[in-house]
Enzyme design. Sequence first.
Site, short mmCIF file in Angstrom:
data_model
loop_
_atom_site.label_atom_id
_atom_site.label_comp_id
_atom_site.label_asym_id
_atom_site.label_seq_id
_atom_site.Cartn_x
_atom_site.Cartn_y
_atom_site.Cartn_z
N GLY A 117 8.68 91.82 -24.35
CA GLY A 117 8.12 91.92 -23.00
C GLY A 117 8.80 90.95 -22.06
O GLY A 117 9.77 90.28 -22.42
N LYS A 146 17.65 96.85 -21.54
CA LYS A 146 17.45 96.18 -20.25
C LYS A 146 18.45 95.04 -20.07
O LYS A 146 18.80 94.70 -18.93
CB LYS A 146 16.01 95.67 -20.11
CG LYS A 146 15.55 94.69 -21.20
CD LYS A 146 15.81 93.25 -20.85
CE LYS A 146 15.41 92.34 -22.00
NZ LYS A 146 15.64 90.90 -21.70
N THR A 189 14.24 90.35 -16.12
CA THR A 189 15.60 90.02 -16.55
C THR A 189 16.61 90.23 -15.44
O THR A 189 17.62 89.52 -15.36
CB THR A 189 15.97 90.85 -17.79
OG1 THR A 189 14.93 90.77 -18.75
CG2 THR A 189 17.25 90.34 -18.43
N SER A 235 17.37 84.30 -16.70
CA SER A 235 18.03 85.35 -17.48
C SER A 235 19.50 85.03 -17.70
O SER A 235 20.29 85.00 -16.75
CB SER A 235 17.89 86.70 -16.75
OG SER A 235 18.76 87.65 -17.32
N GLU A 245 22.90 88.65 -24.85
CA GLU A 245 22.64 89.80 -25.72
C GLU A 245 23.16 91.11 -25.14
O GLU A 245 23.54 92.02 -25.88
CB GLU A 245 21.13 89.91 -25.99
CG GLU A 245 20.52 88.72 -26.73
CD GLU A 245 20.85 88.70 -28.21
OE1 GLU A 245 21.74 89.44 -28.64
OE2 GLU A 245 20.21 87.92 -28.94
#
Length: 336
Positions: free
Chosen positions: A133, A188, A245, A251, A278
Amino acid sequence: MAKVSILGGGTWGIAIAVLLSNNGHEITVWSALEKEVEMLKGTHEHKMLPGVKLADDMVFTTDDEEAVQGKDLIVMAVASSYTRSTANRFSKLIAPKQKVVNVAKGIEESTLMTLSEVIEQEIPQADVAVLSGPTHAEEVSRGLPTTIVVGARSKATAEYIQSLFMSEVFRVYTSPDVLGIELGGSLKNVVALAAGIADGLGYGDNAKAALITRGITEIARLGTVMGGKFETFCGLSGIGDLIVTCASMHSRNRRAGILIGQGKTMEEAMEEVNMVVEGVYSAKAAMALAKKYDVQLPIIEQVNAVLFEGKNADQAVQDLMLRDKKIEISDEGWAE
């Protein structure tokens, strides 16, 4: 009180350790990095979370057996690129039906498996769940209000993990859609790179809103074809995680994107961010999944071109804007 072990001493693992410790649980933090464990033992603080003090009774270790034996819950908090090797390392130490919850986000590029699938393959005897989340470690570690969703194969497992994590500042929802939760959390990051690139190019709020809106459309388009539930992509691990994000300077994906938009290479951006980005690891996997399931992902396609093909970021945005004309929703229902 539960006995919980966190595998991974990065910022997200430590934030979870702080949260669960504050909830009254007995916490062990394991890391493969001796220097990291020495730092945590010596200062009871993580250098990337300054001012966040760790409880005196929190245990820090590099010993595999001490980390997992007799624990009620194992939290897998290593970077996605280390999930398989870490799961394999602990596979023989995990007891049958021992609960393992993955909190990392990513898709394994070589197999296109989600991280829970990787863990289940390496530790078939484990009861594997996911937790995802809009949850920046910098805020969770300081007790700022946060919501999250836990996904599991069984309702009982989801509700057990919910009970351990739930607090007055950390609200936990449950869901059976493990696949959808993981796809939202992974993809995302790629869209957040695009949002950062737009920021680095000097574009405004209109562009950011467009990337978020069309980005969740791409994520849901692929995710539902793969078997995820549409509602999941409208929820915390979908649009919720995407918004935070794409918008926050916490982020690392957005920060890396900003640097790329300003003219740095992918490698230079990752080095400057100095944390695992990531989205870079998930971008290729996302395109491979798009090809496998015959799904169009124009934003993610352009991110791949910028990252791996040397495409100019400004040109990538232009190509997105000049794509063939499209409809936004079904064209059924026109008056004429």
